[in-house]
Enzyme design. Structure first.
Site, PDB file in Angstrom:
ATOM      1  NE  ARG A   1     -20.292  49.305  -5.878  1.00  0.00           N
ATOM      2  CZ  ARG A   1     -19.369  48.709  -6.632  1.00  0.00           C
ATOM      3  NH1 ARG A   1     -19.414  47.405  -6.815  1.00  0.00           N
ATOM      4  NH2 ARG A   1     -18.416  49.397  -7.194  1.00  0.00           N
ATOM      5  CB  ALA A   2     -21.921  43.544  -0.271  1.00  0.00           C
TER       6      ALA A   2
END
Length: 277
Positions: A211-212
């Protein structure tokens, strides 16, 4: 987005002001202390269901937040299971209510903004990762800047209408720039070399969440659109990483802070990839 910082640094004021620059949006508040699951999610009117056989929703905060900004002040004081509900709903864009074997769902697409003072408690790392961006705010350290804060507050209290008129032109320009960036965003492209840099950066920092990486790329595209460009540049990646990565790094009190660690790694990548910033 998560905004964290000391008390009295205008975090709430900044969030509430978003409604003035984002067209067709309002700020819906969720008080953390008095929030219950029924109040947040909503519930079904079971008496109506039993009498008529029709589903009737008693809307909660998530229904009111649809197409708006959902603001949670002191989000670190909100019960973890409620934070999970908010983040899951924000990710899916749908709020699902299940009561007494009856299910009902409705659209709930919103921008989740939380503010908190870390001195009053922190969020679990799993929850921090779910916030795409994080901004740290601090009180002003220069005398003149602090004096200006006082002056503006006094001017606002003396004549709110006149005070707001003084910023109408700036607000109008800001709204136009936001709308222009929104129209351009779908045309912004990012090349594989920069995506590779982001992936490598996350690996070196020990960030496991994919997700980062996605957040950094999406944020970099947004920054490019804001600057009226259709191609992401290295500087956009740098700016996006500073917003999307520090709160995802594990804190070690004996080591450098997450922001300092990120800066060191980013500077290293700049040298390695001959970035021009």
């Amino acid at each position: 987005m998560l905004i964290q910082g000391e008390k009295g640094t205008a975090k709430s004021t900044a969030v509430r002001a978003l409604a003035d620059v984002l067209t067709n949006s309002k700020v819906v508040n969720l008080p953390p202390v008095s929030a219950t699951e029924d109040r947040v999610v909503g519930t079904l009117d079971m008496e109506h269901v039993l009498k008529t056989g029709e589903k009737k929703l008693e809307p909660g905060i998530l229904a009111k937040a649809n197409s708006n900004i959902l603001y949670v002040d002191e989000v670190n004081l909100l019960e973890d299971h409620l934070v999970d509900i908010l983040l899951d709903t924000a990710a899916m864009g749908i709020n699902r209510i299940e009561r007494e074997g009856i299910s009902y769902e409705h659209p709930s697409r919103f921008v989740l903004v939380g503010t908190m003072n870390p001195e009053e408690g922190t969020l679990r790392p799993q929850l921090l990762d779910r916030f795409g961006l994080c901004v740290d705010v601090e009180s002003e350290k220069q005398v003149e800047e602090r004096m200006e804060v006082v002056r503006r507050r006094m001017a606002f209290e003396h004549d709110q209408v006149q005070f707001e008129k003084g910023y109408e032109q700036e607000q109008r320009i800001l709204r136009q720039q936001i709308q222009s960036a929104q129209l351009l965003l779908s045309s912004v492209e990012v090349n594989d070399d920069l995506i590779s840099v982001v992936a490598d950066l996350s690996i070196e920092l020990g960030i496991e969440s994919h997700r980062a990486d996605i957040t950094v790329i999406n944020t970099a595209r947004t920054i490019a659109a804001w600057k009226q460009r259709t191609e992401v540049q290295a500087q956009d990646i740098y700016e996006a990483a500073e917003l999307a990565l520090p709160h995802r790094l594990l804190q070690d009190p004996l080591q450098a802070t997450s922001s300092e660690e990120l800066t060191m790694v980013l500077n290293k990548k700049i040298v390695e990839n001959k970035w021009i910033v």
